[in-house]
Design a protein around this motif. Structure first.
Motif, mmCIF file in Angstrom:
data_model
loop_
_atom_site.group_PDB
_atom_site.id
_atom_site.type_symbol
_atom_site.label_atom_id
_atom_site.label_comp_id
_atom_site.label_asym_id
_atom_site.label_seq_id
_atom_site.Cartn_x
_atom_site.Cartn_y
_atom_site.Cartn_z
ATOM 1 N N LYS A 206 0.831 -1.204 0.000
ATOM 2 C CA LYS A 206 0.000 0.000 0.000
ATOM 3 C C LYS A 206 0.869 1.259 0.000
ATOM 4 O O LYS A 206 0.531 2.260 -0.634
ATOM 5 N N LYS A 207 1.976 1.196 0.729
ATOM 6 C CA LYS A 207 2.876 2.349 0.798
ATOM 7 C C LYS A 207 3.383 2.732 -0.585
ATOM 8 O O LYS A 207 3.416 3.918 -0.949
ATOM 9 N N LEU A 208 3.776 1.731 -1.376
ATOM 10 C CA LEU A 208 4.254 2.008 -2.736
ATOM 11 C C LEU A 208 3.099 2.416 -3.643
ATOM 12 O O LEU A 208 3.213 3.362 -4.428
ATOM 13 N N PHE A 209 1.969 1.718 -3.535
ATOM 14 C CA PHE A 209 0.840 1.989 -4.426
ATOM 15 C C PHE A 209 0.312 3.416 -4.259
ATOM 16 O O PHE A 209 -0.178 4.016 -5.215
ATOM 17 N N LYS A 210 0.405 3.974 -3.050
ATOM 18 C CA LYS A 210 -0.080 5.332 -2.802
ATOM 19 C C LYS A 210 0.738 6.380 -3.556
ATOM 20 O O LYS A 210 0.283 7.507 -3.741
ATOM 21 N N LYS A 211 1.934 6.012 -3.982
ATOM 22 C CA LYS A 211 2.798 6.947 -4.706
ATOM 23 C C LYS A 211 2.530 6.938 -6.210
ATOM 24 O O LYS A 211 3.093 7.744 -6.945
ATOM 25 N N LEU A 212 1.672 6.027 -6.658
ATOM 26 C CA LEU A 212 1.372 5.881 -8.077
ATOM 27 C C LEU A 212 0.181 6.737 -8.485
ATOM 28 O O LEU A 212 -0.703 7.025 -7.678
ATOM 29 N N GLU A 213 0.157 7.109 -9.755
ATOM 30 C CA GLU A 213 -1.022 7.759 -10.316
ATOM 31 C C GLU A 213 -2.193 6.781 -10.239
ATOM 32 O O GLU A 213 -2.020 5.573 -10.384
ATOM 33 N N GLN A 214 -3.386 7.321 -10.013
ATOM 34 C CA GLN A 214 -4.578 6.470 -9.930
ATOM 35 C C GLN A 214 -5.469 6.686 -11.150
ATOM 36 O O GLN A 214 -5.807 7.824 -11.458
ATOM 37 N N PRO A 215 -5.843 5.626 -11.888
ATOM 38 C CA PRO A 215 -5.450 4.235 -11.633
ATOM 39 C C PRO A 215 -4.111 3.901 -12.289
ATOM 40 O O PRO A 215 -3.719 4.531 -13.271
#
Length: 230
Positions: A206-215
């Motif tokens: 989750k920590k890494l995914f939060k740094k990504l553009e959504q989606p």
């Protein structure tokens, strides 16, 4: 040569021994059960070995993983520090895995899941843009990641890459070291091809995914333990 031992599950061991008899008939591969003198062994061909087995071999110099990964070896604390570890680099494996990555990218890029469902439901949606604009980021630029980066770049996609150490791939902007966050902010397709090590275990979180553009679309071809699924 009788200084080589093969340690693998029974069925896999039979296949390897059969292949070695064809390619290297002069080699006499030993097994743990039929081993005459462990002190003569300096090379071990290994897959899914029992932990602690290497304590038997006092003169061991080389361990060869009978697969593309070495995580099963690196997790064994009983491997002597000075023993060299190698692995198999198989062009066919890279070819197959890169094809899978390209297929997954194209399936997302061309909205194939959407169109397959609409085809099943007899829906004709010609107003929807046929493609999604994507920037592909590949984390892990080893043999597999580098090959995928080259192929996707050749197809005309914008491709970025990240590796802990500096890499250079023609047509691909490569990030390294402490540039991971900057790399993640620029992409909306993430391909993960890192090996499983202590530093990559649980990397996809989750920590890494939060740094990504959504989606962002994830294609994980690394070991399962690289990703935290809960």
């Amino acid at each position: 040569m009788n200084n080589i031992i093969i340690i693998a599950p029974p069925e896999e061991k039979k296949k390897w021994i059969k292949s070695f008899k064809i390619l290297k008939p002069e080699w006499e591969l030993q097994s743990v059960n039929g081993m005459s003198n462990p002190d003569t062994i300096d090379t071990a061909l290994v897959w899914n070995h029992p932990k602690g087995i290497f304590k038997k071999f006092k003169k061991l110099k080389l361990i060869c993983s009978l697969g593309a990964g070495v995580d099963h070896l690196l997790s064994d604390p009983d491997i002597p520090n000075k023993v060299k570890i190698t692995r198999i680099v198989d062009p066919l494996l890279s070819f197959s895995m890169t094809n899978y990555i390209v297929l997954a990218v194209l399936q997302y890029h061309r909205k194939m899941d959407k169109y397959t469902l609409e085809q099943k439901n007899k829906i004709w949606d010609h107003d929807s843009p046929p493609e999604i604009n994507i920037c592909i980021g590949i984390i892990g630029l080893g043999i597999l990641g580098g090959d995928a980066a080259n192929k996707l770049n050749y197809l005309g996609f914008e491709v970025l890459g990240y590796s802990p150490s500096k890499k250079k791939i023609n047509g691909v902007k490569c990030y390294s070291g402490n540039e991971l966050d900057d790399f993640l902010r620029k992409i909306n397709v993430l391909v993960c091809s890192v090996p499983l090590t202590e530093s990559t275990r649980g990397l996809l979180s989750k920590k890494l995914f939060k740094k990504l553009e959504q989606p962002t679309y994830l294609i994980n071809v690394a070991r399962g333990k690289v990703q935290i699924e809960n």
